[in-house]
Design a protein around this motif. Structure first.
Motif, short mmCIF file in Angstrom:
data_model
loop_
_atom_site.label_atom_id
_atom_site.label_comp_id
_atom_site.label_asym_id
_atom_site.label_seq_id
_atom_site.Cartn_x
_atom_site.Cartn_y
_atom_site.Cartn_z
N ARG A 116 5.78 33.21 90.16
CA ARG A 116 6.40 34.14 91.10
C ARG A 116 5.88 35.57 90.88
O ARG A 116 5.77 36.01 89.73
CB ARG A 116 7.92 34.14 90.96
CG ARG A 116 8.59 32.81 91.27
CD ARG A 116 8.60 32.56 92.79
NE ARG A 116 9.37 31.38 93.12
CZ ARG A 116 8.89 30.16 93.17
NH1 ARG A 116 7.60 29.96 92.89
NH2 ARG A 116 9.66 29.13 93.50
N PRO A 117 5.62 36.30 91.96
CA PRO A 117 5.22 37.71 91.81
C PRO A 117 6.28 38.54 91.10
O PRO A 117 5.95 39.44 90.32
CB PRO A 117 5.03 38.17 93.27
CG PRO A 117 4.74 36.91 94.03
CD PRO A 117 5.54 35.84 93.35
N ALA A 118 7.56 38.25 91.35
CA ALA A 118 8.62 38.99 90.68
C ALA A 118 8.55 38.77 89.17
O ALA A 118 8.81 39.69 88.38
CB ALA A 118 9.98 38.55 91.21
N GLY A 119 8.18 37.56 88.75
CA GLY A 119 8.03 37.29 87.33
C GLY A 119 6.89 38.08 86.73
O GLY A 119 7.00 38.58 85.60
N ARG A 120 5.78 38.20 87.49
CA ARG A 120 4.65 38.97 86.98
C ARG A 120 5.01 40.44 86.84
O ARG A 120 4.62 41.10 85.88
CB ARG A 120 3.44 38.80 87.90
CG ARG A 120 2.80 37.42 87.80
CD ARG A 120 1.46 37.38 88.49
NE ARG A 120 1.60 37.47 89.95
CZ ARG A 120 1.80 36.42 90.74
NH1 ARG A 120 1.92 35.21 90.22
NH2 ARG A 120 1.89 36.57 92.04
N ALA A 158 6.46 31.60 82.03
CA ALA A 158 6.47 30.54 83.03
C ALA A 158 6.87 31.08 84.39
O ALA A 158 6.30 30.71 85.43
CB ALA A 158 7.44 29.43 82.59
N TRP A 159 7.83 31.99 84.42
CA TRP A 159 8.25 32.63 85.67
C TRP A 159 7.11 33.46 86.25
O TRP A 159 6.84 33.42 87.45
CB TRP A 159 9.48 33.49 85.39
CG TRP A 159 10.07 34.18 86.58
CD1 TRP A 159 10.04 33.75 87.88
CD2 TRP A 159 10.78 35.42 86.57
NE1 TRP A 159 10.70 34.64 88.69
CE2 TRP A 159 11.17 35.67 87.92
CE3 TRP A 159 11.15 36.31 85.59
CZ2 TRP A 159 11.88 36.81 88.28
CZ3 TRP A 159 11.88 37.43 85.94
CH2 TRP A 159 12.23 37.69 87.27
#
Length: 318
Positions: free
Chosen positions: A183-187, A178-179
């Motif tokens: 968010r790019p940081a999550g990817r 879900a993150w």
């Protein structure tokens, strides 16, 4: 590393054996690391498949039925056929039953994928397989061993194993997905975690072997006597799994997954249960680890054998 996973895993087993042999004092500390590294491994495993796809896979009723039948009907029958010939010691029999009656929920997914099987459908079935063994294993132990010995295994450790090794990693994987969707940081985090699967699997195998090798001095005879039964089990389940796949008329990838889930056992997850047994049954842990060594070697053969037992339709037609 992904292209040479089998070699990496065999190397990890060898490295763990060397550490256990030359640094036996590290064993007790390494035992405490088994569950954390296994939970991390299952987290990155669950992260590979989106939550929505996992939920859709759970609707594959015929595949799930085949997985339950092969693991909780066929496997107990195969074990029952071998049981009378097992060594008579209670600890040895307990170890064999613990490991053979519990289907694998971790590296079976890796080996299934290497053989062209449906690792995603098998991954979706993982929580159900662990929950089913948590419920059924005490009953199987009662049937095989009687009430006096079956009472040694309580539901508590299995509930803890389900929470720590399945529910928590699965929830964290879904939160990470879900993150990553927002968010790019999550990817970036999800991508980095995905690359850790092979190293984590190697670390798990190395830690398990290194923690148990020091105990072989007292249990080498037990190990030598159960190894033929583990080999026989792998051979029998190749045939039995193929039969179940055909009975349920599964496609080739799903059929290969059924063969693998019937053959691979939950040694890494049941090992903490074996370690918690009282001193008279302490040899059960070494017996469980012996199954891991035999099984990983057997998976090298399975990865080549299963595609021949269940060839692709185009290849079969040729």
């Amino acid at each position: 590393m992904e292209q040479h996973q089998v070699a990496v895993y065999l190397g990890a087993l060898a490295a763990g054996g060397l550490v256990g042999w030359f640094a036996p004092g590290a064993g007790p500390g390494l035992e405490h690391a088994i569950n954390p590294v296994l939970a991390a491994l299952l987290y990155v495993t669950f992260l590979q498949v989106p939550a929505a796809q996992l939920l859709r896979s759970l609707r594959a009723g015929r595949f799930l039925a085949a997985a339950l039948v092969v693991n909780f009907v066929v496997v107990p029958l195969v074990v029952a056929a071998m049981f009378a010939f097992l060594p008579g010691e209670r600890a040895v029999r307990m170890g064999v039953l613990l490991v053979l009656l519990a289907p694998c929920v971790d590296y079976v997914i890796v080996f299934t994928g290497l053989a062209g099987g449906s690792s995603r459908r098998l991954l979706a079935a993982t929580p159900l397989l662990l929950l089913a063994q948590m419920v059924l294993l005490p009953g199987y132990l009662y049937l095989f061993l009687g009430s006096g010995l079956a009472d040694v295994v309580e539901a508590g450790p299995f509930v803890e194993a389900f929470a720590v090794l399945i529910a928590l990693p699965l929830a964290l994987a879904w939160l990470t997905q879900a993150w990553a969707a927002r968010r790019p940081a999550g990817r970036r985090t999800a991508g980095a975690a995905g690359t850790a699967m092979v190293p984590l699997m190697a670390a798990t195998l190395a830690i398990v072997v290194a923690s148990q090798v020091p105990k072989l001095d007292d249990g080498v005879g037990d190990v030598a006597r159960v190894v033929p039964f583990y080999v026989l089990f792998l051979a029998a389940m190749a045939v039995a799994g193929l039969g179940v796949a055909r009975l349920f008329r599964l496609d080739v990838p799903a059929g290969r997954a059924i063969v693998f889930t019937g053959a691979t056992r939950n040694s890494l997850v049941v090992l903490p249960l074996a370690l918690a047994l009282p001193d008279p049954l302490a040899a059960a842990a070494v017996v469980v680890v012996a199954q891991t060594l035999v099984e990983v070697a057997g998976m090298v053969i399975y990865v080549r054998l299963v595609p021949r037992l269940l060839p692709d339709a185009a290849r079969a037609g040729a």
